[in-house]
Design a protein around this motif. Sequence first.
Motif, PDB file in Angstrom:
ATOM      1  N   LYS A 237       7.914  31.245  -9.728  1.00  0.00           N
ATOM      2  CA  LYS A 237       8.449  30.507  -8.587  1.00  0.00           C
ATOM      3  C   LYS A 237       9.411  31.360  -7.765  1.00  0.00           C
ATOM      4  O   LYS A 237       9.554  31.159  -6.558  1.00  0.00           O
ATOM      5  CB  LYS A 237       9.154  29.241  -9.072  1.00  0.00           C
ATOM      6  CG  LYS A 237       8.203  28.160  -9.550  1.00  0.00           C
ATOM      7  CD  LYS A 237       8.962  26.970 -10.113  1.00  0.00           C
ATOM      8  CE  LYS A 237       7.997  25.940 -10.679  1.00  0.00           C
ATOM      9  NZ  LYS A 237       8.704  24.815 -11.339  1.00  0.00           N
ATOM     10  N   ALA A 238      10.052  32.321  -8.415  1.00  0.00           N
ATOM     11  CA  ALA A 238      10.995  33.191  -7.725  1.00  0.00           C
ATOM     12  C   ALA A 238      10.309  34.368  -7.032  1.00  0.00           C
ATOM     13  O   ALA A 238      10.980  35.175  -6.400  1.00  0.00           O
ATOM     14  CB  ALA A 238      12.042  33.709  -8.704  1.00  0.00           C
ATOM     15  N   GLY A 239       8.973  34.487  -7.182  1.00  0.00           N
ATOM     16  CA  GLY A 239       8.256  35.517  -6.440  1.00  0.00           C
ATOM     17  C   GLY A 239       7.532  36.559  -7.251  1.00  0.00           C
ATOM     18  O   GLY A 239       6.867  37.431  -6.680  1.00  0.00           O
ATOM     19  N   ALA A 240       7.624  36.514  -8.586  1.00  0.00           N
ATOM     20  CA  ALA A 240       6.887  37.481  -9.402  1.00  0.00           C
ATOM     21  C   ALA A 240       5.386  37.301  -9.201  1.00  0.00           C
ATOM     22  O   ALA A 240       4.902  36.175  -9.059  1.00  0.00           O
ATOM     23  CB  ALA A 240       7.238  37.321 -10.880  1.00  0.00           C
ATOM     24  N   ALA A 241       4.643  38.411  -9.184  1.00  0.00           N
ATOM     25  CA  ALA A 241       3.194  38.340  -8.990  1.00  0.00           C
ATOM     26  C   ALA A 241       2.489  37.872 -10.257  1.00  0.00           C
ATOM     27  O   ALA A 241       1.467  37.180 -10.188  1.00  0.00           O
ATOM     28  CB  ALA A 241       2.660  39.705  -8.569  1.00  0.00           C
ATOM     29  N   ALA A 242       3.007  38.241 -11.423  1.00  0.00           N
ATOM     30  CA  ALA A 242       2.396  37.875 -12.701  1.00  0.00           C
ATOM     31  C   ALA A 242       3.430  38.060 -13.795  1.00  0.00           C
ATOM     32  O   ALA A 242       4.363  38.865 -13.660  1.00  0.00           O
ATOM     33  CB  ALA A 242       1.164  38.733 -12.992  1.00  0.00           C
TER      34      ALA A 242
END
Length: 256
Positions: A237-242
């Motif tokens: 949710k904070a923007g990590a791709a995986a």
Amino acid sequence: MPRSADTWLGRFGGAVARGAIDVLLPPRCLACETPVERQGLLCAECFPRYRFITAPMCARCGVPFAHSGEAGPDGLCAACLAHPPEFGRARAVWRYDAASRDVILPLKHADRTELAPALGRLMATAGRELLDGADLLVPVPLHYRRLVARRYNQAALLARTVGRIAGVPVVPDLLRRVRATPSLGELGAAERVAVLAGTIAVASRHRARLAGQRVVLIDDVLTSGATANECAGVLLKAGAAAVDVLAVARVPLPRA
């Protein structure tokens, strides 16, 4: 100085340092006091007790199968097919049992921090497929009260060794436990999910660093996956791709 020469000198210096340590502190088995060839090894008597996780296993959560026929579509276990976890893949060195507890619990509760480098090396081998594409390593956080009482986060110690070996940056304080939780040891999977909801947050100063990054979450034991799931959901949710997960040990049969 050419990079190759610098690398060679670094390896040479590391070998000298390890040799000096071995002279001052003769290598002992991870699980007992039997002398071994190098620091971090298991002796011939202890080694057979440790059940390394290898194929067949669930392609997603890494739970070991008794045989390949247990795998469902896409090589997944029944739990992952019914309720896909937030994380992409999870891997661990050993099954969590009496033998692996003999090494993990002293690290976790008895100030045996010298065990972390040896366990981290094993994790780097078991998690090579995850680490090859990783941008950041993030340890599962402790609540500050528990951190003060214990004086260290065992997951952060493990991450430090894994990161050094894999050449992946470690951000030890990227995640925070914003609310203390009771011990999860006797709780089932559904109870763990309920207790952990809303307890993990991304530190605001690191939020920008997460954008588009492939994160490997580091922990000591993967049980039901509830803690890893909560952390992975927050990171995504904070923007990590995986988000993948790497642990020392994995409970063979997650609790219903």
